[in-house]
Write a protein that holds these residues in place. Structure first.
Motif, PDB file in Angstrom:
ATOM      1  N   ALA A 120       0.834  -1.210   0.000  1.00 42.65           N
ATOM      2  CA  ALA A 120       0.000   0.000   0.000  1.00 42.65           C
ATOM      3  C   ALA A 120       0.869   1.261   0.000  1.00 42.65           C
ATOM      4  O   ALA A 120       0.599   2.197  -0.758  1.00 42.65           O
ATOM      5  N   LEU A 121       1.892   1.286   0.826  1.00 44.50           N
ATOM      6  CA  LEU A 121       2.769   2.463   0.872  1.00 44.50           C
ATOM      7  C   LEU A 121       3.491   2.658  -0.462  1.00 44.50           C
ATOM      8  O   LEU A 121       3.662   3.793  -0.919  1.00 44.50           O
ATOM      9  N   TYR A 122       3.885   1.567  -1.091  1.00 43.63           N
ATOM     10  CA  TYR A 122       4.508   1.648  -2.411  1.00 43.63           C
ATOM     11  C   TYR A 122       3.528   2.245  -3.425  1.00 43.63           C
ATOM     12  O   TYR A 122       3.891   3.133  -4.210  1.00 43.63           O
ATOM     13  N   MET A 123       2.297   1.778  -3.403  1.00 42.29           N
ATOM     14  CA  MET A 123       1.293   2.262  -4.353  1.00 42.29           C
ATOM     15  C   MET A 123       0.970   3.734  -4.123  1.00 42.29           C
ATOM     16  O   MET A 123       0.764   4.486  -5.076  1.00 42.29           O
ATOM     17  N   ILE A 124       0.946   4.154  -2.869  1.00 48.47           N
ATOM     18  CA  ILE A 124       0.690   5.567  -2.552  1.00 48.47           C
ATOM     19  C   ILE A 124       1.844   6.432  -3.053  1.00 48.47           C
ATOM     20  O   ILE A 124       1.635   7.507  -3.609  1.00 48.47           O
ATOM     21  N   ALA A 125       3.073   5.949  -2.857  1.00 46.42           N
ATOM     22  CA  ALA A 125       4.237   6.689  -3.339  1.00 46.42           C
ATOM     23  C   ALA A 125       4.246   6.785  -4.859  1.00 46.42           C
ATOM     24  O   ALA A 125       4.647   7.799  -5.434  1.00 46.42           O
ATOM     25  N   GLU A 126       3.780   5.727  -5.497  1.00 52.64           N
ATOM     26  CA  GLU A 126       3.719   5.680  -6.961  1.00 52.64           C
ATOM     27  C   GLU A 126       2.671   6.646  -7.500  1.00 52.64           C
ATOM     28  O   GLU A 126       2.904   7.362  -8.473  1.00 52.64           O
ATOM     29  N   ARG A 127       1.493   6.661  -6.887  1.00 55.00           N
ATOM     30  CA  ARG A 127       0.405   7.563  -7.280  1.00 55.00           C
ATOM     31  C   ARG A 127      -0.541   7.723  -6.100  1.00 55.00           C
ATOM     32  O   ARG A 127      -1.129   6.741  -5.637  1.00 55.00           O
ATOM     33  N   VAL A 128      -0.702   8.941  -5.640  1.00 58.03           N
ATOM     34  CA  VAL A 128      -1.572   9.209  -4.489  1.00 58.03           C
ATOM     35  C   VAL A 128      -3.026   9.025  -4.909  1.00 58.03           C
ATOM     36  O   VAL A 128      -3.467   9.605  -5.905  1.00 58.03           O
ATOM     37  N   PRO A 129      -3.773   8.199  -4.171  1.00 55.99           N
ATOM     38  CA  PRO A 129      -5.187   7.992  -4.522  1.00 55.99           C
ATOM     39  C   PRO A 129      -6.044   9.197  -4.117  1.00 55.99           C
ATOM     40  O   PRO A 129      -5.612  10.049  -3.336  1.00 55.99           O
ATOM     41  N   ASP A 130      -7.262   9.223  -4.641  1.00 57.58           N
ATOM     42  CA  ASP A 130      -8.237  10.248  -4.248  1.00 57.58           C
ATOM     43  C   ASP A 130      -8.944   9.865  -2.945  1.00 57.58           C
ATOM     44  O   ASP A 130      -9.485  10.716  -2.253  1.00 57.58           O
ATOM     45  N   PHE A 131      -8.960   8.554  -2.658  1.00 60.28           N
ATOM     46  CA  PHE A 131      -9.712   8.026  -1.524  1.00 60.28           C
ATOM     47  C   PHE A 131      -9.174   6.635  -1.224  1.00 60.28           C
ATOM     48  O   PHE A 131      -8.681   5.956  -2.124  1.00 60.28           O
ATOM     49  N   ALA A 132      -9.287   6.206   0.047  1.00 55.63           N
ATOM     50  CA  ALA A 132      -8.834   4.853   0.394  1.00 55.63           C
ATOM     51  C   ALA A 132      -9.775   4.188   1.384  1.00 55.63           C
ATOM     52  O   ALA A 132     -10.375   4.848   2.239  1.00 55.63           O
ATOM     53  N   LEU A 133      -9.891   2.880   1.242  1.00 51.91           N
ATOM     54  CA  LEU A 133     -10.601   2.017   2.193  1.00 51.91           C
ATOM     55  C   LEU A 133      -9.540   1.164   2.872  1.00 51.91           C
ATOM     56  O   LEU A 133      -8.785   0.465   2.188  1.00 51.91           O
ATOM     57  N   LEU A 134      -9.469   1.223   4.193  1.00 51.55           N
ATOM     58  CA  LEU A 134      -8.421   0.521   4.930  1.00 51.55           C
ATOM     59  C   LEU A 134      -8.998  -0.532   5.858  1.00 51.55           C
ATOM     60  O   LEU A 134      -9.733  -0.206   6.795  1.00 51.55           O
ATOM     61  N   ASP A 135      -8.651  -1.778   5.611  1.00 54.94           N
ATOM     62  CA  ASP A 135      -8.968  -2.841   6.561  1.00 54.94           C
ATOM     63  C   ASP A 135      -8.101  -2.584   7.787  1.00 54.94           C
ATOM     64  O   ASP A 135      -6.890  -2.389   7.662  1.00 54.94           O
ATOM     65  N   VAL A 136      -8.696  -2.565   8.959  1.00 53.75           N
ATOM     66  CA  VAL A 136      -7.934  -2.285  10.182  1.00 53.75           C
ATOM     67  C   VAL A 136      -6.893  -3.370  10.429  1.00 53.75           C
ATOM     68  O   VAL A 136      -5.722  -3.084  10.656  1.00 53.75           O
TER      69      VAL A 136
END
Length: 134
Positions: A54-70
């Motif tokens: 997830a951190l890699y994907m965020i660094a690659e392209r910041v999303p507009d919104f995220a759903l996070l499983d706790v």
């Protein structure tokens, strides 16, 4: 195949984020969320099953919104939540633990969705960021 959802009850695609990141370690839940969100008209849905991915994907392209499983496999999504909060990316926690799940104080007021997630609650969560800033 016919559409299952009622178009009148869904917001237009412009009211929804166009790039959603799902952080979920259960592939069946991930697929269900992806299909549902794409069915709402969101153009891009990406998924990660771990904090590192997830951190890699965020660094690659910041999303507009995220759903996070706790609770991910032997890790929690709180590091991801911290990164998204620092980037001002709206997100909600998705949990099967109900109201009893303990969130860090910084995230205690963040929205939560149950697992399984009702379609109406999911679409409301997706359009909330666009209306909260108004």
């Amino acid at each position: 195949m016919g559409m299952i959802m009622t178009p009148a009850s869904l917001p237009g695609p412009s009211a929804l984020p166009q790039d959603v990141l799902i952080v979920e370690d259960d592939p069946i839940i991930t697929l269900d969320l992806e299909e549902t969100i794409l069915g709402f008209g969101v153009s891009t849905v990406r998924s990660a099953g771990s904090v590192t991915r997830a951190l890699y994907m965020i660094a690659e392209r910041v999303p507009d919104f995220a759903l996070l499983d706790v609770g991910l496999n032997r890790e929690s999504s709180f590091v991801i939540a911290e990164k998204l909060a620092a980037l001002d990316v709206p997100f909600v926690f998705v949990t099967g633990y109900g109201a009893d799940v303990r969130l860090p104080p910084a995230f205690a007021d963040r929205p939560r969705l149950p697992k399984p997630c009702p379609r109406e609650a999911l679409v409301d969560a997706l359009k909330r960021p666009a209306t909260d800033d108004a």
